[in-house]
Design an enzyme around this catalytic site. Structure first.
Site, PDB file in Angstrom:
ATOM      1  CE  LYS A  81      -3.966   1.897   2.578  1.00 46.64           C
ATOM      2  NZ  LYS A  81      -4.869   1.632   3.727  1.00 46.64           N
ATOM      3  CB  SER A 139      -7.449   3.930   2.621  1.00 45.76           C
ATOM      4  OG  SER A 139      -6.905   3.222   3.715  1.00 45.76           O
ATOM      5  CB  SER A 193      -8.521   0.992   5.331  1.00 55.22           C
ATOM      6  OG  SER A 193      -9.033   2.263   5.632  1.00 55.22           O
TER       7      SER A 193
END
Length: 566
Positions: A123, A198, A222
């Protein structure tokens, strides 16, 4: 003054565009891999890919090549990636092949790392030395990580090969992955829909078989929201069971939130076994030595196996919020195995209580700092944030008036969330901490009274929402935030897809019948075939039990939703 701000903002945009052009200018030449071998690689999970290498059927170089070719093509097309370094990954893969050949020759193949030779995505806001870490903020587009996050070190120790960074929302604070550097991430099942956030870019990469495994983070869904939206597995460990050191937010020192609700890193994969291996690769003594804030609890294989083999487990399930029958279908499968499943429903006020606690906990300190940072860096909030941050800057008396109007005329549940987006005094913070402590204590008392082993619940009131509905739905986290407030380990198991008759607005019944309801219904239109998941949760520190239950449920459905060929 306005002209100055706009001029400076254009300068920031120019810098961000240069960063994107710089990435897109990179060209890669991949060797051709025979179709039968490519198909074998793409159809295999992490454990199988490792064994295929040991058996000499494929090499790490071939594995990385197959996934990198897809990632380069699909990742850019769907805006799922922020940085690509396939050439370096291929060089590392050659090193892994030499290590593997030597280990096999010496009869020590069992000593190879759990992720040996496996390409992974990381990420964007998780530090990897020498890579960009932008947090989706234009003014951070040149930010380079000086060292690896602990979780990245852990996976590298086990032989993983990072080759790409996954796209994130601006500020990594929404269920919609979109920013002004790399664009809006498109769901590989339907480009008109969200990947979630996210960890949306990473979930999309796993779903489209651009990577076999991804590393995400979670503070309010997320990992789990994107996993559900993309039809993959995702696991949020207990906070402080896995290190968060080296995962940054866009503030001066990059330090993550230190409020009552803590973020945590965790994996996204194609199968429950992927999550098991990825979690084992994190939870060991080396991680505790690297980050003393983590609990010294290595993965307990015995507890995992005991839960897996237990003849009768007792589950609660959300009976009154069973969108599209996912919880009910899971209940039927578990009961057929001999397990017990009982209703577990919230009273109206209980639900509002934990949602208010969650929003307040995430707002403390951070919102004001974000506003100051964006202004000082001449950056601007993307559309989905503008209403919230505008509201935050209003005087308190005006905030109360707006909340009252929303509560009376528009949406009571939205007004409850808005009311927590404000500045907090030390007394306010103390009150939030006490409210959370009471809520957790009451919840656990109810859990113990019901003698539960796990909880089955939805992750979201629909499938992946449409981009057109993101402004209202990108912060709708009631089913996801509960586990963060409780600090429960929690994961997503994909179990089915939207059926004929469910892809119409009349298929959704929502008691609130408000603005949010209308957007949920709009997102359900034309959603036939979109993946649907169920959420599994267990009490704090019982990560092994959660992963075992996820495997039990996943093995009953064996659901894998392939994305259209892109």
């Amino acid at each position: 003054m306005f002209l100055y701000r706009e001029t400076m903002h254009l300068s920031v945009k120019k810098k961000a565009k240069f960063r994107l052009d710089q990435r897109n200018a990179k060209k890669f030449n991949f060797k051709d891999i025979p179709e039968d071998k490519s198909n074998l690689i793409l159809q295999s999970d992490v454990a199988q890919l490792r064994q295929l290498q040991i058996d000499g059927r494929v090499t790490s170089y071939e594995i990385v090549t197959v996934f990198a070719k897809r990632c380069h093509r699909i990742g850019r097309k769907l805006n799922l990636v922020t940085e690509e370094y396939y050439d370096e990954a291929l060089l590392t893969a050659q090193d892994k092949d030499r290590e593997r050949e030597l280990a096999v020759r010496n009869g020590r193949a069992n000593e190879l790392g759990l992720l040996h030779g496996i390409p992974v995505s990381i990420k964007d806001h998780v530090n990897e030395q020498g890579r960009h870490v932008t947090v989706g903020v234009m003014s951070f587009c040149d930010n380079i990580a000086k060292s690896d996050a602990v979780v990245v070190q852990q996976w590298k120790d086990q032989g993983a090969i990072p080759m790409v960074k996954g796209n994130v929302p601006q500020l990594v604070f929404a269920l919609q992955t979109e920013n002004d550097i790399y664009g809006r991430a498109l769901n590989p099942h339907d480009a008109t829909r969200s990947c979630g956030g996210s960890s949306g870019g990473d979930a999309g990469l796993v779903a489209s078989r651009c990577v076999p495994l991804a590393l995400g983070t979670d503070i309010g869904g997320s990992i789990r929201g994107p996993a559900c939206f993309n039809g993959v597995y995702g696991f949020k460990p207990t906070a402080n069971r896995v290190s968060y050191k080296g995962c940054i937010i866009p503030l001066e020192d990059g330090t993550g939130p230190q409020g009552p609700i803590l973020p945590v890193a965790g994996p996204l994969g194609y199968t429950s076994n992927d999550l098991l291996i990825a979690t084992k690769s994190l939870m060991n003594q080396t991680m505790f030595d690297r980050d003393l804030d983590t609990a010294p609890l290595p993965f307990n294989e015995q507890r995992y196996q005991q839960t897996l083999n237990k003849r009768k487990l007792r589950f609660g399930y959300f009976e009154e919020t069973d969108f599209m029958g996912a919880s009910d279908a899971t209940r039927e499968k578990l009961e057929a195995l001999g397990h017990e499943v009982v209703p577990f429903n919230f009273h109206h006020n209980e639900a509002f209580e934990y949602i208010e606690i969650f929003v307040a906990s995430c707002s403390i300190g951070v919102l004001g700092q974000f506003c100051d940072m964006m202004e000082s860096k001449h950056d601007k909030f993307i559309t989905i944030y503008q209403e919230s941050f505008l509201f935050y800057t209003l005087p308190r008396f005006l905030q109360k008036i707006v909340v009252a109007i929303f509560s009376t005329c528009i949406s009571k549940r939205k007004s409850a969330t808005m009311g927590q987006v404000r500045k907090y005094s030390s007394d306010d913070i103390d009150n939030i901490l006490r409210r959370r402590a009471r809520f957790v204590e009451n919840f656990m008392q109810r859990w113990d009274d019901m003698k539960l082993d796990g909880l089955i619940s939805p992750a979201f009131p629909s499938c992946a929402f449409k981009h057109a509905d993101a402004n209202e739905l990108a912060f709708l986290v009631p089913f996801l935030a509960l586990q963060n407030v409780l600090n429960f380990p929690s994961g997503i198991v994909p179990i089915t897809e939207v059926q004929n008759g469910e892809d119409v607005d009349t298929a959704i019944y929502d008691k609130a019948n408000d603005l949010i309801t209308r957007h949920i219904k709009n997102s359900m239109r034309d959603s036939f075939g979109m993946p649907i998941g169920v959420q599994i949760s267990t009490p704090k520190w019982k990560d092994e039990e959660c992963l075992a239950i996820m495997k039990i449920v996943g093995d009953q459905f064996k659901f894998m939703k392939k994305t259209p060929e892109l």
